[in-house]
Every structure is written in C-alpha cells, then in structure tokens.
Scaffold this active site. Structure first.
Site, PDB file in Angstrom:
ATOM      1  N   ASP A 170       1.896   2.856  -4.021  1.00  0.00           N
ATOM      2  CA  ASP A 170       1.101   3.624  -4.976  1.00  0.00           C
ATOM      3  C   ASP A 170       0.208   4.676  -4.350  1.00  0.00           C
ATOM      4  OD1 ASP A 170       2.122   1.844  -6.851  1.00  0.00           O
ATOM      5  OD2 ASP A 170       0.521   0.412  -6.424  1.00  0.00           O
ATOM      6  N   HIS A 171       0.227   4.786  -3.017  1.00  0.00           N
ATOM      7  CA  HIS A 171      -0.665   5.751  -2.364  1.00  0.00           C
ATOM      8  C   HIS A 171      -0.394   7.147  -2.926  1.00  0.00           C
ATOM      9  CE1 HIS A 171      -3.394   7.173   0.620  1.00  0.00           C
ATOM     10  NE2 HIS A 171      -2.497   7.801   1.345  1.00  0.00           N
ATOM     11  N   PHE A 172       0.872   7.545  -2.905  1.00  0.00           N
ATOM     12  CA  PHE A 172       1.327   8.701  -3.686  1.00  0.00           C
ATOM     13  C   PHE A 172       2.543   8.193  -4.460  1.00  0.00           C
ATOM     14  CE2 PHE A 172      -0.382  10.894   0.171  1.00  0.00           C
ATOM     15  CZ  PHE A 172      -1.475  11.483  -0.444  1.00  0.00           C
ATOM     16  N   HIS A 181       0.820  -1.218   0.000  1.00  0.00           N
ATOM     17  CA  HIS A 181       0.000   0.000   0.000  1.00  0.00           C
ATOM     18  C   HIS A 181       0.852   1.265   0.000  1.00  0.00           C
ATOM     19  CE1 HIS A 181       0.831  -1.069   4.133  1.00  0.00           C
ATOM     20  NE2 HIS A 181       0.851   0.226   4.360  1.00  0.00           N
TER      21      HIS A 181
END
Lengths: 130, 182
Positions: free
Chosen positions: B33-35, B30
C-alpha cells in the site's frame, strides 16, 4: 592556521552538519536561533570539527550540559553565580556577557555563535601547538 | 514480531565495516500500500536497514556495553527504487567512533548498481545514576545476533573470528538454565 582558515573549516562543518547555506554561516549567527541546530546536531558538529582540525573535544566541553543540568548550579531554571563562575572557567573562549544578564538555562544554546565555535577551535589548536 | 530490516550479515569487520543483505519480497505487507499498484521498498525502511547494519557495527565496537541509538540521518540520497525480488546489500563503514557516539557512512547496492547513499550519526546514551536500563534483554539480543549470522561472518581486524562478549553468553546461559528448570 589563520583565523580565516579556522572560520572557513568551521563553516564547512556547519554547512554539512546542519544543511544550511554558506552565506547563512556568518560569525554573528547563533547556532540554535539562526542556524537551527538541535542538541543532537552538536554531536555531529563535534565529530566534524575533530576530523577537520585533528583535535579531541571531550564530552561536555563545547556544550557544558554537566553544568547546565547540575542542581548545584541551577536555581529556578537559572544558573546561579557559582554556576556562572564555573561556566566562565570552563568556557573562557565564549562571550557570556549577554547570557549573564538573564542566565536562563534554556537561553544558553541560543547565545552560542559561530564566532564562539571558532574561538573554541582556536584555543584547542593553540593547546595542541603549545 | 520483530523490527528486522536486514536478513543477515555477509561481512563484518570489527570497528571498520559491515555488510548485510535485504531481500525485498512482495510478501511484505508494507510494499502493498505504500504506493497502491506500484510496489516499491519504502526509502525510510532502507534507512532503517542501514541503521541496523551500522548500529550493530557501532555497538559491537564496545562489546555491546554501550546503549546505541540512531541520532541523526545526516544525508540520504536514493538513485532508484527497490522492487519485489530485488536483493539489496547494505554496506556500513565506520568514519569515527568515541565515547559520545559514532559516524557511519552507508550505501545500498543492487548488484553493482548504487541504490542509495546514507550517512548516519549514532549516539551512546549517557549512563545516569539509578538508570542502567538495557535497551534490549541481553539473552534476546544475543539470539538476534545469532539469527543475523553476525558471529558466523564476524572477524577481528587480524582476520580471526569475532568472539561473543562474556556478558551476553552469561545471560544466554542463565536463560537456558531458567528454561530447563521450568
């Protein structure tokens, strides 16, 4: 404790629980329609009132889900006369006149006002002092 | 795969307070790709970690006989973002508990730095006729509590070790007996 003190503490509890502004919490404001309270907020509000006023609020007393979901008192989504009598007995501090005209279960939460909450708290404080 | 957002408890005093550690790692998908290109621990998962810390504190108070659910996040403020390699300590403090539910005040710290402040409301699901379904299988649930080292660090208010509720131990023994038979 004066009625103003009760209102002020109820206002603080509602501001904290519902994330609304002070000036939105007027005595006439309805809990659901005006202040956007959802059912789970009532649990939060009950905790805050208990702490703030040092009172005990039993389950179902401030929000009588046991009556509103009881098949004995509900016919076609409306509270019957027996249910209305039960509500009045259980909630003497609430003004149910508006609700009585069209006692649709879903409307119950909409008629509850900040004033009703204050009257409820006053009745609890009175019982404690008696 | 389980929804674990704490690594283990480091402190647990029944009915009062619990602390758990969450080590943030770039191995966790996680974060990728969250930012994109800026790996941080999503704030929502910090809330989830504190909800797990606080939820088990609430559940333990009634020996895990109540069905506890997170009802509301009353407040959540974040002071900085946790990044891979950071170790967060979640502290949950019981503010109030009764048969309806509980209020828990929570913090997340990285060392001495306050990372987040999160207040939570938990509800006890009312029991209804013909619906006594458990949220968790009790034997699996006890295995999870052991994994989180709850009973390694758990203490009663007088400092004595926390005891495992009999109904969980019985479920564990029943599962072991069934496994032996197979």
């Amino acid at each position: 404790m004066t009625n103003e003190d009760v209102f002020s503490k109820v206002q603080t509890a509602l501001v904290d629980a519902l994330g609304v502004d002070d000036d939105e919490v007027t005595p006439e404001a309805t809990m659901v329609g005006d202040l956007g309270a959802e059912s789970i907020d009532f649990l939060d509000i009950v905790f805050r009132l208990e702490k703030s006023f040092d009172i005990k609020i039993p389950r179902g007393e401030l929000f009588p889900e046991d009556i509103l979901t009881n098949a004995e008192y509900v016919e076609d989504g409306k509270i019957n006369d027996e249910g209305l009598a039960k509500l009045k007995e259980k909630l003497p501090f609430f003004d149910l006149s508006e609700f009585e005209r069209n006692p649709v279960v879903q409307n119950f939460a909409n008629i509850l006002t900040v004033s009703d909450i204050c009257r409820y708290v006053e009745s609890k404080i009175g019982a404690n002092q008696a | 795969m389980r929804w674990f957002w704490i690594d283990h408890f480091v402190e647990f005093e029944t009915g009062r307070t619990a602390a758990a550690v969450k080590n943030v790692s770039l191995a966790e998908e996680h974060l990728h790709d969250h930012f994109l290109g800026f790996a941080v621990m999503p704030s929502s998962l910090v809330i989830e970690g504190l909800a797990q810390t606080g939820g088990l504190l609430v559940g333990e108070h009634y020996q895990f006989n109540e069905r506890v659910v997170l009802a509301k996040v009353s407040r959540a403020s974040f002071h900085f973002m946790a990044r891979p390699g950071d170790s967060l300590t979640y502290q949950a403090t019981m503010q109030d508990i009764n048969e309806n539910g509980a209020m828990v005040a929570g913090t997340s710290h990285m060392g001495d730095r306050l990372q987040a402040e999160i207040d939570l409301v938990f509800a006890h699901l009312p029991s209804r006729e013909n619906d006594e379904r458990e949220l968790f299988d009790p034997a699996d649930f006890l295995a999870m509590l052991r994994l989180l080292r709850l009973y390694d660090v758990g203490r009663q208010s007088d400092g004595s070790p926390l005891t495992i509720p009999a109904h969980l131990l019985q479920a564990e023994q029943a599962m072991e007996a069934a496994t032996d038979l197979n």
